[in-house]
Write a protein that holds these residues in place. Structure first.
Motif, short mmCIF file in Angstrom:
data_model
loop_
_atom_site.label_atom_id
_atom_site.label_comp_id
_atom_site.label_asym_id
_atom_site.label_seq_id
_atom_site.Cartn_x
_atom_site.Cartn_y
_atom_site.Cartn_z
N LEU A 180 -1.59 3.21 -4.83
CA LEU A 180 -2.46 2.19 -4.27
C LEU A 180 -2.70 2.54 -2.80
N ARG A 181 -3.97 2.67 -2.44
CA ARG A 181 -4.35 3.04 -1.07
C ARG A 181 -5.38 2.06 -0.54
N SER A 182 -5.60 2.15 0.76
CA SER A 182 -6.60 1.29 1.40
C SER A 182 -7.30 2.09 2.50
N ASP A 183 -8.59 1.86 2.62
CA ASP A 183 -9.35 2.44 3.73
C ASP A 183 -10.38 1.41 4.19
N PHE B 11 -8.27 1.25 -3.02
CA PHE B 11 -8.67 2.27 -4.00
C PHE B 11 -7.41 2.89 -4.58
N LEU B 12 -7.60 3.73 -5.59
CA LEU B 12 -6.48 4.37 -6.29
C LEU B 12 -6.56 5.88 -6.09
N GLU B 13 -5.42 6.46 -5.74
CA GLU B 13 -5.36 7.89 -5.46
C GLU B 13 -4.46 8.59 -6.46
N PRO B 14 -4.98 9.62 -7.14
CA PRO B 14 -4.15 10.39 -8.07
C PRO B 14 -3.22 11.32 -7.31
N ILE C 113 0.86 -1.17 0.00
CA ILE C 113 0.00 0.00 0.00
C ILE C 113 0.91 1.24 0.00
N GLY C 114 0.54 2.23 -0.78
CA GLY C 114 1.33 3.47 -0.87
C GLY C 114 2.23 3.52 -2.08
N LYS C 115 2.41 2.40 -2.77
CA LYS C 115 3.25 2.36 -3.97
C LYS C 115 2.48 2.90 -5.16
N ILE C 116 3.20 3.42 -6.14
CA ILE C 116 2.58 3.83 -7.39
C ILE C 116 2.47 2.59 -8.25
N VAL C 117 1.28 2.36 -8.78
CA VAL C 117 1.01 1.14 -9.53
C VAL C 117 0.36 1.46 -10.87
#
Length: 190
Positions: free
Chosen positions: A152-155, A160-163, A135-139
């Protein structure tokens, strides 16, 4: 006596960049301005140093070191420092950026949703195929059937994906989120 091999190698690298092949010994002789015997001796030195390899039938081809570029030192991006060219080791871009060649691909960027991460339109990303990055890596992800590049994020709702651009919303998958690979490097041509 001045060692002209680096100059000759540079001429050969430029020729290869233009034609995508290593020329014949006679053509090498003309290219660098030596006799054919001088060209043979030069190529023998390049084979020994790992810049050129000789295949079946004596066909010459570039070896890994042929694509190495000199590492000449560092340049501060802050305050200026005295300019000196400290010749260091030569490295290939693959040696620096590619850890697993069989699972590494290039992806060209379209759009500006990752601009605040320093990823610009037309950049090339070095992507290592990895379906389980941290989590936190650019994918590079496939979300609901479409490719995208995001963090790449998680909640509490899940992945989910964060720009990296405030003008774009987070992407929560409607039906599927597959990770194609993790971004491990990038390059661009200015």
């Amino acid at each position: 006596m001045v060692n002209k091999d680096p100059f000759y190698l540079g001429r050969l690298q430029d020729y290869y960049a233009l034609h995508r092949l290593i020329p014949s010994y006679a053509e090498i002789a003309a290219l660098v301005g030596v006799s054919k015997q001088g060209a043979v001796k030069f190529i023998d030195r390049m084979i020994f140093a790992g810049y050129i390899s000789k295949g079946p039938g004596g066909r010459l081809s570039p070896a890994n070191m042929f694509f190495a570029r000199p590492h000449v030192g560092v340049a501060p991006a802050g305050f200026a420092s005295p300019a000196t060219e400290a010749l260091g080791d030569a490295i290939t871009i693959d040696d620096y950026l590619v850890e697993n060649p069989s699972s590494t691909v290039l992806v060209e960027v379209r759009g500006d949703s990752m601009i605040d991460a320093g990823i610009h339109h037309s950049d090339f990303l070095i992507v290592e195929r990895n379906t389980n990055p941290n989590i936190g890596k650019i994918v590079v992800a496939i979300v609901d059937g479409d490719f995208t590049i995001k963090y790449l994020r998680s909640d509490q709702k899940g992945l989910f994906l964060e720009p990296a651009n405030a003008e774009y919303p987070n992407i929560y998958p409607e039906s599927s989120l597959d990770i194609y690979g993790e971004v491990v490097g990038q390059f661009r041509k200015f």
